[in-house]
Design a protein around this motif. Structure first.
Motif, PDB file in Angstrom:
ATOM      1  N   ASN A   1       0.804  -1.226   0.000  1.00 38.20           N
ATOM      2  CA  ASN A   1       0.000   0.000   0.000  1.00 38.20           C
ATOM      3  C   ASN A   1       0.837   1.276   0.000  1.00 38.20           C
ATOM      4  O   ASN A   1       0.382   2.306   0.481  1.00 38.20           O
ATOM      5  N   ARG A   2       2.083   1.202  -0.501  1.00 35.19           N
ATOM      6  CA  ARG A   2       2.907   2.406  -0.592  1.00 35.19           C
ATOM      7  C   ARG A   2       3.803   2.315  -1.826  1.00 35.19           C
ATOM      8  O   ARG A   2       4.453   1.302  -2.060  1.00 35.19           O
ATOM      9  N   GLU A   3       3.792   3.389  -2.601  1.00 34.16           N
ATOM     10  CA  GLU A   3       4.653   3.473  -3.773  1.00 34.16           C
ATOM     11  C   GLU A   3       6.120   3.507  -3.350  1.00 34.16           C
ATOM     12  O   GLU A   3       6.441   3.820  -2.206  1.00 34.16           O
ATOM     13  N   SER A   4       6.992   3.246  -4.303  1.00 34.46           N
ATOM     14  CA  SER A   4       8.420   3.415  -4.081  1.00 34.46           C
ATOM     15  C   SER A   4       8.689   4.888  -3.829  1.00 34.46           C
ATOM     16  O   SER A   4       8.049   5.755  -4.431  1.00 34.46           O
ATOM     17  N   LYS A   5       9.604   5.154  -2.932  1.00 39.91           N
ATOM     18  CA  LYS A   5       9.952   6.556  -2.683  1.00 39.91           C
ATOM     19  C   LYS A   5      11.461   6.702  -2.601  1.00 39.91           C
ATOM     20  O   LYS A   5      12.182   5.747  -2.306  1.00 39.91           O
ATOM     21  N   ILE A   6      11.896   7.917  -2.851  1.00 40.47           N
ATOM     22  CA  ILE A   6      13.321   8.221  -2.763  1.00 40.47           C
ATOM     23  C   ILE A   6      13.681   8.385  -1.293  1.00 40.47           C
ATOM     24  O   ILE A   6      12.986   9.062  -0.545  1.00 40.47           O
ATOM     25  N   ARG A   7      14.763   7.713  -0.904  1.00 39.41           N
ATOM     26  CA  ARG A   7      15.240   7.781   0.481  1.00 39.41           C
ATOM     27  C   ARG A   7      16.737   8.024   0.483  1.00 39.41           C
ATOM     28  O   ARG A   7      17.433   7.677  -0.463  1.00 39.41           O
ATOM     29  N   LYS A   8      17.203   8.568   1.575  1.00 39.89           N
ATOM     30  CA  LYS A   8      18.632   8.741   1.800  1.00 39.89           C
ATOM     31  C   LYS A   8      19.051   7.785   2.909  1.00 39.89           C
ATOM     32  O   LYS A   8      18.360   7.681   3.927  1.00 39.89           O
ATOM     33  N   VAL A   9      20.168   7.088   2.686  1.00 40.36           N
ATOM     34  CA  VAL A   9      20.669   6.142   3.682  1.00 40.36           C
ATOM     35  C   VAL A   9      22.156   6.387   3.914  1.00 40.36           C
ATOM     36  O   VAL A   9      22.893   6.734   2.992  1.00 40.36           O
ATOM     37  N   SER A  10      22.571   6.189   5.117  1.00 39.16           N
ATOM     38  CA  SER A  10      23.971   6.379   5.486  1.00 39.16           C
ATOM     39  C   SER A  10      24.830   5.260   4.902  1.00 39.16           C
ATOM     40  O   SER A  10      24.563   4.079   5.137  1.00 39.16           O
ATOM     41  N   TYR A  11      25.869   5.636   4.176  1.00 44.65           N
ATOM     42  CA  TYR A  11      26.796   4.625   3.675  1.00 44.65           C
ATOM     43  C   TYR A  11      27.532   3.962   4.833  1.00 44.65           C
ATOM     44  O   TYR A  11      27.618   2.737   4.893  1.00 44.65           O
ATOM     45  N   SER A  12      28.051   4.737   5.759  1.00 43.60           N
ATOM     46  CA  SER A  12      28.865   4.170   6.832  1.00 43.60           C
ATOM     47  C   SER A  12      28.073   3.196   7.697  1.00 43.60           C
ATOM     48  O   SER A  12      28.612   2.191   8.151  1.00 43.60           O
TER      49      SER A  12
END
Length: 172
Positions: free
Chosen positions: A144-155
């Motif tokens: 029930n949720r579209e794909s969304k742009i997210r930011k994730v920590s590389y470290s």
């Protein structure tokens, strides 16, 4: 400094995805999103057909299968391989997204704090925030949720990440 490609994501729970594939469709959805961006208006497979062509199982898509079977799907005009973070960032700078796999289980990092335990996503960009590398992804959605742009920590995720580049051989 920020690099972000204008990519249209897709939820692995989209109504177009076969219901019994949805919980393990992140790999084929990632491949589909990347290929539609890399080959606009010419790529014809669907996430459902890629599910079978890539050899996805109910527990997901193994990295070696993704690489081997994408080579079969795309043929000799494309170079598909695991790559380093440095190469993945260079691919993004050159306008090509990268397949990104989070995998706590097969990397034997069960207790590691990470954004996802086991999940494929399109890596569509990156930026430096407060002297830290932040990866920009499409998360492939949820029920029930579209794909969304997210930011994730590389470290925070580095020890469980695998990058796969899909590059036309003419660009190598």
């Amino acid at each position: 400094m920020k690099t972000q490609l204008p990519i249209q994501g897709l939820s692995q729970y989209d109504s177009s995805i076969q219901t019994d594939f949805q919980t393990s469709a992140c790999g084929p959805v990632t491949a589909y999103v990347l290929l539609n961006y890399l080959m606009p208006d010419t790529y014809s497979d669907t996430p459902n057909s890629l599910y079978d062509k890539l050899g996805v199982t109910r527990i997901g898509l193994f990295t070696h299968r993704f690489v081997r079977n994408m080579r079969i799907v795309l043929g000799s005009n494309w170079h598909i391989e695991k790559c380093s973070l440095h190469t993945a960032l260079r691919e993004l700078k050159n306008g090509r997204p990268v397949a990104l796999k989070f995998d706590k289980y097969f990397s034997l990092k069960w207790n590691k704090k990470s954004t996802f335990a086991y999940h494929w996503v399109p890596l569509i960009g990156y930026e430096i925030e407060n002297d830290e590398l932040v990866l920009i992804i499409h998360d492939n959605g949820a029920r029930n949720r579209e794909s969304k742009i997210r930011k994730v920590s590389y470290s925070q995720n580095a020890s469980i990440l695998t990058f796969i580049r899909i590059t036309p051989t003419s660009a190598i």
